[in-house]
Scaffold this motif. Structure first.
Motif, mmCIF file in Angstrom:
data_model
loop_
_atom_site.group_PDB
_atom_site.id
_atom_site.type_symbol
_atom_site.label_atom_id
_atom_site.label_comp_id
_atom_site.label_asym_id
_atom_site.label_seq_id
_atom_site.Cartn_x
_atom_site.Cartn_y
_atom_site.Cartn_z
ATOM 1 N N LEU A 33 121.725 -27.917 11.792
ATOM 2 C CA LEU A 33 122.389 -29.220 11.884
ATOM 3 C C LEU A 33 122.690 -29.571 13.329
ATOM 4 O O LEU A 33 122.531 -30.713 13.756
ATOM 5 C CB LEU A 33 123.696 -29.229 11.082
ATOM 6 C CG LEU A 33 123.609 -29.287 9.574
ATOM 7 C CD1 LEU A 33 124.999 -29.151 8.965
ATOM 8 C CD2 LEU A 33 122.953 -30.583 9.109
ATOM 9 N N HIS A 38 123.502 -33.276 14.023
ATOM 10 C CA HIS A 38 124.405 -33.624 12.922
ATOM 11 C C HIS A 38 125.717 -32.845 12.937
ATOM 12 O O HIS A 38 126.690 -33.267 12.322
ATOM 13 C CB HIS A 38 123.713 -33.404 11.572
ATOM 14 C CG HIS A 38 122.460 -34.200 11.402
ATOM 15 N ND1 HIS A 38 122.436 -35.579 11.482
ATOM 16 C CD2 HIS A 38 121.185 -33.811 11.168
ATOM 17 C CE1 HIS A 38 121.193 -36.002 11.295
ATOM 18 N NE2 HIS A 38 120.425 -34.953 11.107
ATOM 19 N N TRP A 70 122.261 -33.460 2.517
ATOM 20 C CA TRP A 70 122.654 -32.176 3.100
ATOM 21 C C TRP A 70 123.582 -31.418 2.145
ATOM 22 O O TRP A 70 123.406 -30.212 1.930
ATOM 23 C CB TRP A 70 123.337 -32.377 4.466
ATOM 24 C CG TRP A 70 124.029 -31.135 4.914
ATOM 25 C CD1 TRP A 70 123.433 -29.994 5.394
ATOM 26 C CD2 TRP A 70 125.436 -30.880 4.887
ATOM 27 N NE1 TRP A 70 124.402 -29.048 5.656
ATOM 28 C CE2 TRP A 70 125.631 -29.575 5.356
ATOM 29 C CE3 TRP A 70 126.541 -31.630 4.502
ATOM 30 C CZ2 TRP A 70 126.902 -29.002 5.468
ATOM 31 C CZ3 TRP A 70 127.794 -31.066 4.606
ATOM 32 C CH2 TRP A 70 127.965 -29.773 5.089
#
Length: 95
Positions: A33, A38, A70
């Motif tokens: 991520l 993210h 996710w």
């Protein structure tokens, strides 16, 4: 859009064992991520004795749909580590 996630672990006798069994995978996912832009920050929520009771993550996704995609694959969810999750949109202060 930024999101703050507070997730609280199950409290049954096997909860910590489940957490520890998939913790490495969870960290690998957080690293992925981060590379993708993210993951902003995160860590374990602790009780007064310092025992892990959950997680906090500050995330950045293009849309709620991407966030939900996710979540469906997050090992702390599929592995039954997180029992209760609270996610709110977040705006970082510009100071």
């Amino acid at each position: 859009m930024q999101y703050v996630l507070h997730a609280y672990d199950y409290t049954d006798k096997q909860a910590l064992n489940r957490r520890m069994a998939v913790r490495g995978q969870h960290f690998d996912g957080a690293r992925q991520l981060k590379v993708a832009g993210h993951f902003i920050l995160g860590g374990a929520l602790l009780d007064d004795a310092g025992k892990m009771i959950g997680s906090m993550m500050l995330l950045d996704f293009d849309s709620e749909e991407h966030l939900n995609n996710w979540l469906q694959a997050e090992v702390y969810i599929t592995g039954k580590v997180w029992e209760r999750i609270d996610i709110k949109p977040f705006r970082q202060a510009e100071i």
